[in-house]
Design a protein around this motif. Structure first.
Motif, PDB file in Angstrom:
ATOM      1  N   TYR A   1       1.240   6.374  -7.030  1.00 30.34           N
ATOM      2  CA  TYR A   1       0.041   7.081  -7.502  1.00 30.34           C
ATOM      3  C   TYR A   1       0.210   8.591  -7.385  1.00 30.34           C
ATOM      4  O   TYR A   1      -0.121   9.341  -8.319  1.00 30.34           O
ATOM      5  CB  TYR A   1      -1.163   6.615  -6.690  1.00 30.34           C
TER       6      TYR A   1
ATOM      7  N   LEU B   1       0.829  -1.210   0.000  1.00 26.58           N
ATOM      8  CA  LEU B   1       0.000   0.000   0.000  1.00 26.58           C
ATOM      9  C   LEU B   1       0.863   1.259   0.000  1.00 26.58           C
ATOM     10  O   LEU B   1       0.533   2.242  -0.682  1.00 26.58           O
ATOM     11  CB  LEU B   1      -0.926  -0.006   1.213  1.00 26.58           C
TER      12      LEU B   1
ATOM     13  N   LEU C   1       0.757   4.022  -2.975  1.00 22.75           N
ATOM     14  CA  LEU C   1       0.393   5.403  -2.669  1.00 22.75           C
ATOM     15  C   LEU C   1       1.423   6.378  -3.223  1.00 22.75           C
ATOM     16  O   LEU C   1       1.071   7.377  -3.875  1.00 22.75           O
ATOM     17  CB  LEU C   1       0.252   5.586  -1.161  1.00 22.75           C
TER      18      LEU C   1
END
Length: 239
Positions: A232, A225, A229
């Motif tokens: 992104y 994750l 993140l």
């Protein structure tokens, strides 16, 4: 279920050509995973599974890292629920793979979707994604063939591990688990083409190293994750 191929510049790709191309593309990853499969087969015997049960693990479960984890936990006498939970956590990245191909597979029949879901692995995902980037379209037949070829290699390697494990002691101490890292390195490096990808990889790896000693049960999810993140955010900033 017939194999459908995407249009090519010089016409429709024949089934034979498609098998050949998909098999060659998945071959390097299939070969690199052989030591990993041998380790799974040998370890399954060491924790008390029969040769048939050990082979069925690869035939039906078909998840390398999850198989190693489940086998180790089984050998330690761990209850069923923690084994299932560990397997779910380790294979949770398949949910992301499914989301990546969601729009591509929605128009397909249930038989196609179920077949692709069964053969979906990190390795099949890597070659199918690269083929989609190269051609501009997802080819379900290509992905299915690549996944099936990898499945054959994995089960043959498991069978070899079962045979060797009955006569060779200490296979689990021979460093065969290095194949796990080598396989993922081979899939990751070619994808690091821009800053978001490089940053996501480095952040995921660094977070995994920092969190594994403290959060051994969920460090994989946390590191994944964190990498996603960062990747992104950088991708949005570049746009």
């Amino acid at each position: 279920m017939t194999l459908q191929t995407r249009p090519q510049q010089a016409g429709v790709e024949s089934t034979g050509a498609l098998w050949w191309r998909a098999s060659l593309d998945i071959l390097p990853l299939s070969v690199s995973v052989i030591p990993w499969g041998i380790l799974c087969g040998a370890l399954a015997l060491q924790v008390g599974l029969s040769p048939l049960q050990a082979q069925l693990m690869s035939l039906l479960v078909y998840a390398g890292a999850a198989q190693l984890s489940a086998t180790t936990l089984f050998g330690a006498g761990t209850p069923l629920l923690p084994i299932i939970g560990s397997t779910f956590v380790i294979t949770s990245q398949h949910l992301l793979y499914g989301f990546t191909f969601r729009r591509d597979v929605l128009p397909l029949s249930l038989r196609w979707r179920a077949s692709l879901a069964f053969f979906l692995t990190d390795e099949m995902f890597a070659v199918a994604l690269k083929d989609r980037e190269r051609s501009g379209a997802f080819n379900p037949a290509y992905a299915l063939i690549a996944g099936f070829v990898f499945y054959l290699f994995w089960n043959l390697a498991t069978l070899l591990g079962i045979a060797a494990g009955q006569y060779i002691e200490g296979l689990d101490h021979m460093g065969l688990d290095f194949a796990i890292a080598a396989t993922f390195i081979a899939m990751t490096i070619p994808a690091m083409k821009n800053l978001p990808m490089v940053a996501a990889t480095l952040v995921s790896g660094g977070t995994a190293l920092l969190t594994k000693p403290l959060l051994a049960e969920v460090y994989i999810i946390i590191s994944a994750l964190a990498g996603m993140l960062v990747g992104y955010l950088l991708h949005r900033m570049r746009r």
